[in-house]
Scaffold this active site. Sequence first.
Site: not given
Ligand SMILES: [Zn+2]
Length: 365
Positions: A15, A17, A214, A217, A238, A295
């Site tokens: 995970h 980005h 997602h 979270e 998450h 992340d």
């Molecule tokens: Zn993320």
Amino acid sequence: MTPAPAFNKPKVELHVHLDGSIKPETILYFGKKRGIALPADTAEELQKIIGMDKPESLPYFLSKFEYYMPAIAGSREAIKRIAYEFVEMKAKEGVVYVEVRYSPHLLANSKVEPIPWNQAEGDLTPDEVADLVNQGLREGEKAFGIKARSILCCMRHQPEWSPEVVEMCKKYRHQGTVAMDMAGDENIQGSSYFPGHLEAYKEAVRSGIHRTVHAGEVCSPEIVREAVDVLKTERVGHGYHTLEDEALYARLRKENMHFEVCPWSSYLTGAWKAETEHPVVRFKNDKVNYSLNSDDPLIFMSTLDTDYQMTKRDMGFTEEEFKRLNINAAKSSFLPEDEKEELLNQLYKAYGMPLPPAAAAGQDP
Ligand SMILES: [Zn+2]
């Protein structure tokens, strides 16, 4: 001055980005080259403005992208380069397999409505963005000797993009794209049920495209339930707030659901309140299937080691637990079975663990 890595062995990251993992130097380079104004002139200053070092809100975090995305979006050269440099960054961190995610629409300036980041209309489509990222990742794989695959993100607030996202996943499934994700603001009421998202996730199931979402979270466990039951997700991004619904948590444990945990991220976005026990401690104690992930390291001014250091130092995570969670990450990766087995064998060997008779058969809870 850099401390020794908390877990100095091959790692798997699921995970992270792409647009949250760009080097400040690269942003500066393309800002200058393309004549796009940036809030600072040096990499250090830019990093300070884009970065966060104390807890804020998820919307505050999302506002950070506005500063630098205009320098990258719409440029073929920039997009290929950030993908290539991403692989270099991960190789340095000791990651041997990574799945990197992004929204192809948010890097395009043509055939995307609305055109993001106030760009003028150009000729770079989301489809070509997906191709360029895969090219950059492939070149990075060759140069740095690790494996990188891409996940394409739907955005919660743009359901009309989602059917295009699943079509790109199908088109590029043999060029390095392994799955679909849903990112963005999970607070948007009813967004799991927006017809564009529903249609896209249904099509993903139908055509064998892997799925993550997602969820949970910052929002209630209900969003996690929707991700599982409505969108048919195979992993949860998450998922911390799952713990507020013991029945749902028990069910997902039984189903061996994989949680993509991002500890340092959860501290800075306020998804986790530091005076409470971090959900990942419960996951560890209950031997849940989860991974540790960075992340958006550009914004969180971190590396993957930050997450390992944090869990080791503050939460008592051991070498054994790091091995266990990486093996679970490999098992829950979206690689085809034969490549998954190869990855698992690589980890067992590096960890000094005996190869199980059927390394890739099922996932140990
Ligand atoms: Zn993320």
